[in-house]
Motif scaffolding. Structure first.
Motif, PDB file in Angstrom:
ATOM      1  N   ARG A 184       0.727  -1.246   0.020  1.00  0.00           N
ATOM      2  CA  ARG A 184      -0.079  -0.068   0.034  1.00  0.00           C
ATOM      3  C   ARG A 184       0.872   1.241   0.141  1.00  0.00           C
ATOM      4  NH1 ARG A 184      -4.971   0.197   3.919  1.00  0.00           N
ATOM      5  NH2 ARG A 184      -5.940  -0.664   2.001  1.00  0.00           N
ATOM      6  N   ALA A 185       0.732   2.124  -0.982  1.00  0.00           N
ATOM      7  CA  ALA A 185       1.521   3.291  -1.305  1.00  0.00           C
ATOM      8  C   ALA A 185       0.971   4.360   0.047  1.00  0.00           C
ATOM      9  CB  ALA A 185       1.540   3.700  -2.536  1.00  0.00           C
ATOM     10  N   PRO A 186       1.806   5.084   0.498  1.00  0.00           N
ATOM     11  CA  PRO A 186       1.380   6.151   1.399  1.00  0.00           C
ATOM     12  C   PRO A 186       0.408   7.073   0.727  1.00  0.00           C
ATOM     13  CG  PRO A 186       3.798   5.811   1.885  1.00  0.00           C
ATOM     14  CD  PRO A 186       3.437   4.878   0.607  1.00  0.00           C
ATOM     15  N   PHE A 187      -0.412   7.592   1.260  1.00  0.00           N
ATOM     16  CA  PHE A 187      -1.359   8.419   0.531  1.00  0.00           C
ATOM     17  C   PHE A 187      -2.027   7.864  -0.490  1.00  0.00           C
ATOM     18  CE2 PHE A 187       2.291  10.784   2.543  1.00  0.00           C
ATOM     19  CZ  PHE A 187       1.610  11.254   3.752  1.00  0.00           C
ATOM     20  N   GLY A 188      -2.125   6.639  -0.991  1.00  0.00           N
ATOM     21  CA  GLY A 188      -2.478   5.967  -2.013  1.00  0.00           C
ATOM     22  C   GLY A 188      -1.826   6.310  -3.347  1.00  0.00           C
ATOM     23  N   ILE A 189      -0.806   6.852  -3.270  1.00  0.00           N
ATOM     24  CA  ILE A 189      -0.161   7.566  -4.547  1.00  0.00           C
ATOM     25  C   ILE A 189       1.022   6.759  -5.027  1.00  0.00           C
ATOM     26  CG2 ILE A 189       1.070   9.414  -5.470  1.00  0.00           C
ATOM     27  CD1 ILE A 189      -0.218  11.269  -3.436  1.00  0.00           C
ATOM     28  N   ASN A 190       0.795   5.823  -6.056  1.00  0.00           N
ATOM     29  CA  ASN A 190       1.716   4.953  -6.679  1.00  0.00           C
ATOM     30  C   ASN A 190       2.337   5.693  -7.921  1.00  0.00           C
ATOM     31  OD1 ASN A 190       2.175   2.072  -5.698  1.00  0.00           O
ATOM     32  ND2 ASN A 190      -0.195   2.324  -5.743  1.00  0.00           N
ATOM     33  N   THR A 191       3.447   5.109  -8.094  1.00  0.00           N
ATOM     34  CA  THR A 191       4.403   5.698  -9.205  1.00  0.00           C
ATOM     35  C   THR A 191       4.562   4.485 -10.231  1.00  0.00           C
ATOM     36  OG1 THR A 191       6.357   5.428  -8.148  1.00  0.00           O
ATOM     37  CG2 THR A 191       5.289   7.776  -8.088  1.00  0.00           C
ATOM     38  N   GLU A 192       5.179   4.852 -11.404  1.00  0.00           N
ATOM     39  CA  GLU A 192       5.749   3.662 -12.152  1.00  0.00           C
ATOM     40  C   GLU A 192       6.743   3.104 -11.560  1.00  0.00           C
ATOM     41  OE1 GLU A 192       6.775   4.998 -16.069  1.00  0.00           O
ATOM     42  OE2 GLU A 192       4.890   5.967 -16.649  1.00  0.00           O
ATOM     43  N   GLU A 193       7.650   3.670 -10.720  1.00  0.00           N
ATOM     44  CA  GLU A 193       8.641   2.848 -10.286  1.00  0.00           C
ATOM     45  C   GLU A 193       8.133   1.889  -8.877  1.00  0.00           C
ATOM     46  OE1 GLU A 193      12.724   1.584 -10.096  1.00  0.00           O
ATOM     47  OE2 GLU A 193      11.352   2.776 -11.436  1.00  0.00           O
ATOM     48  N   SER A 194       7.275   2.416  -8.339  1.00  0.00           N
ATOM     49  CA  SER A 194       6.725   1.888  -7.270  1.00  0.00           C
ATOM     50  C   SER A 194       5.770   0.400  -7.570  1.00  0.00           C
ATOM     51  CB  SER A 194       5.701   2.491  -6.083  1.00  0.00           C
ATOM     52  OG  SER A 194       4.626   2.877  -6.737  1.00  0.00           O
ATOM     53  N   ILE A 195       5.148   0.612  -8.659  1.00  0.00           N
ATOM     54  CA  ILE A 195       4.325  -0.361  -9.260  1.00  0.00           C
ATOM     55  C   ILE A 195       5.316  -1.432  -9.884  1.00  0.00           C
ATOM     56  CG2 ILE A 195       2.878  -1.019 -11.435  1.00  0.00           C
ATOM     57  CD1 ILE A 195       1.723   1.810 -11.035  1.00  0.00           C
ATOM     58  N   ARG A 196       6.373  -0.956 -10.355  1.00  0.00           N
ATOM     59  CA  ARG A 196       7.269  -1.926 -10.940  1.00  0.00           C
ATOM     60  C   ARG A 196       8.108  -2.635  -9.956  1.00  0.00           C
ATOM     61  NH1 ARG A 196      12.592  -2.491 -11.510  1.00  0.00           N
ATOM     62  NH2 ARG A 196      13.124  -0.388 -10.440  1.00  0.00           N
ATOM     63  N   ILE A 197       8.576  -2.166  -8.765  1.00  0.00           N
ATOM     64  CA  ILE A 197       9.000  -2.724  -7.726  1.00  0.00           C
ATOM     65  C   ILE A 197       8.125  -3.716  -7.063  1.00  0.00           C
ATOM     66  CG2 ILE A 197      10.114  -2.554  -5.303  1.00  0.00           C
ATOM     67  CD1 ILE A 197      11.244   0.333  -6.614  1.00  0.00           C
ATOM     68  N   ALA A 198       6.978  -3.261  -6.850  1.00  0.00           N
ATOM     69  CA  ALA A 198       6.140  -4.139  -6.032  1.00  0.00           C
ATOM     70  C   ALA A 198       5.743  -5.438  -6.965  1.00  0.00           C
ATOM     71  CB  ALA A 198       4.624  -3.676  -6.086  1.00  0.00           C
TER      72      ALA A 198
END
Length: 281
Positions: A184-198
């Motif tokens: 779960r991203a803080p504040f619900g804000i994902n990025t391309e990088e966080s999506i890739r890493i997840a």
């Protein structure tokens, strides 16, 4: 008169031409020996086929055959698979363990209600935090990844993003023996990088459908419990966002009982499908 049996100019024709000749016991023995490898090949093929079917069945089971629900990738509702009960709600606790998480876990355990505790790595770096996480995990609750320091991911670079996410998963695994299945991203804000890493980490993205306990009007147990079970956003598959806060801990029994009184089953996170880590076998 001697009859000459003419073949077709190849070995098959020659064997066919000679098939009318009288056979001796020695000939039959040679033929029996010649047939054995063919029988063994057939047995090996059958055994190989059975092994492949068994392996495929095991692989299907390992990759989600026992899951009853999945997370909708856009709405983040909990969606039933096959014939699972659609009238469910998921409880999630963010920013754990920051003072009240163990108490909340004990309350949920007593109420026989599952939940995902999304932890921040900064809270599990000292002995007290690690013991709290061990206790929550030991009660059977799912542990999710909520980054290390709770930053706005769209305001930091790729390397820092990786440290925030992977560092927390590493620490959770070190303490519990298991890596988180949900991010779960803080504040619900994902990025391309966080999506890739997840994805690389095998974590399913998990935002929420509603939550209120950070708003000033609902930082009181009764008001919070009332809105959480009477909001218009409570629909089948609702994904409830809560936090490790004193007023939320006090409201938790009324929230669980209120949801169940309205006909909702508290879904067990173990029944929710998660991704496979990229490159895993």
């Amino acid at each position: 008169m001697t009859l000459l049996l003419m073949g077709c100019g190849n070995d098959d024709g020659q064997e066919e031409a000679e098939s009318g000749a009288e056979r001796t016991p020695e000939d039959e023995a040679v033929e029996e020996e010649a047939e054995v490898p063919a029988e063994e090949d057939a047995e090996e093929t059958e055994t190989s086929g059975e092994a492949e079917e068994s392996e495929a069945a095991e692989e299907a089971e390992e990759t989600g055959g026992d899951f009853s629900y999945e997370v909708h990738p856009e709405t983040f509702q909990i969606v039933p698979l096959d014939e699972a009960n659609p009238e469910v709600a998921l409880l999630t606790i963010d920013d754990a363990p920051d003072g009240h998480a163990v108490e909340m876990a004990e309350t949920l355990k007593a109420l026989d209600a599952g939940a995902i505790f999304f932890v921040n790595g900064m809270f599990i770096q000292d002995e007290a935090g690690q013991e709290a996480l061990e206790e929550i995990h030991g009660m059977g609750f799912e542990i999710g990844n909520h980054t290390t320091t709770h930053p706005y991911l769209d305001q930091i670079g790729p390397e820092e993003t990786k440290e925030e996410i992977v560092g927390t998963s590493d620490l959770v695994e070190e303490i519990t023996g298991e890596r988180p299945r949900f991010f779960r991203a803080p504040f619900g804000i994902n990025t391309e990088e966080s999506i890739r890493i997840a994805g690389e980490e095998g974590m399913t993205l998990m935002n929420w459908t509603y939550g209120y306990d950070w708003e000033a009007d609902y930082q009181e147990p009764q008001a919070l419990a009332d809105i959480m079970v009477n909001t218009e956003f409570l629909t089948p598959g609702a994904n409830l966002l809560m936090h490790d806060r004193e007023w939320t801990a006090e409201a938790l029994p009324d929230i669980v009982n209120g949801l169940e009184a309205q006909g909702y089953e508290i879904v067990d996170p173990e029944d929710i499908e998660s991704k496979e880590a990229e490159g895993s076998e």
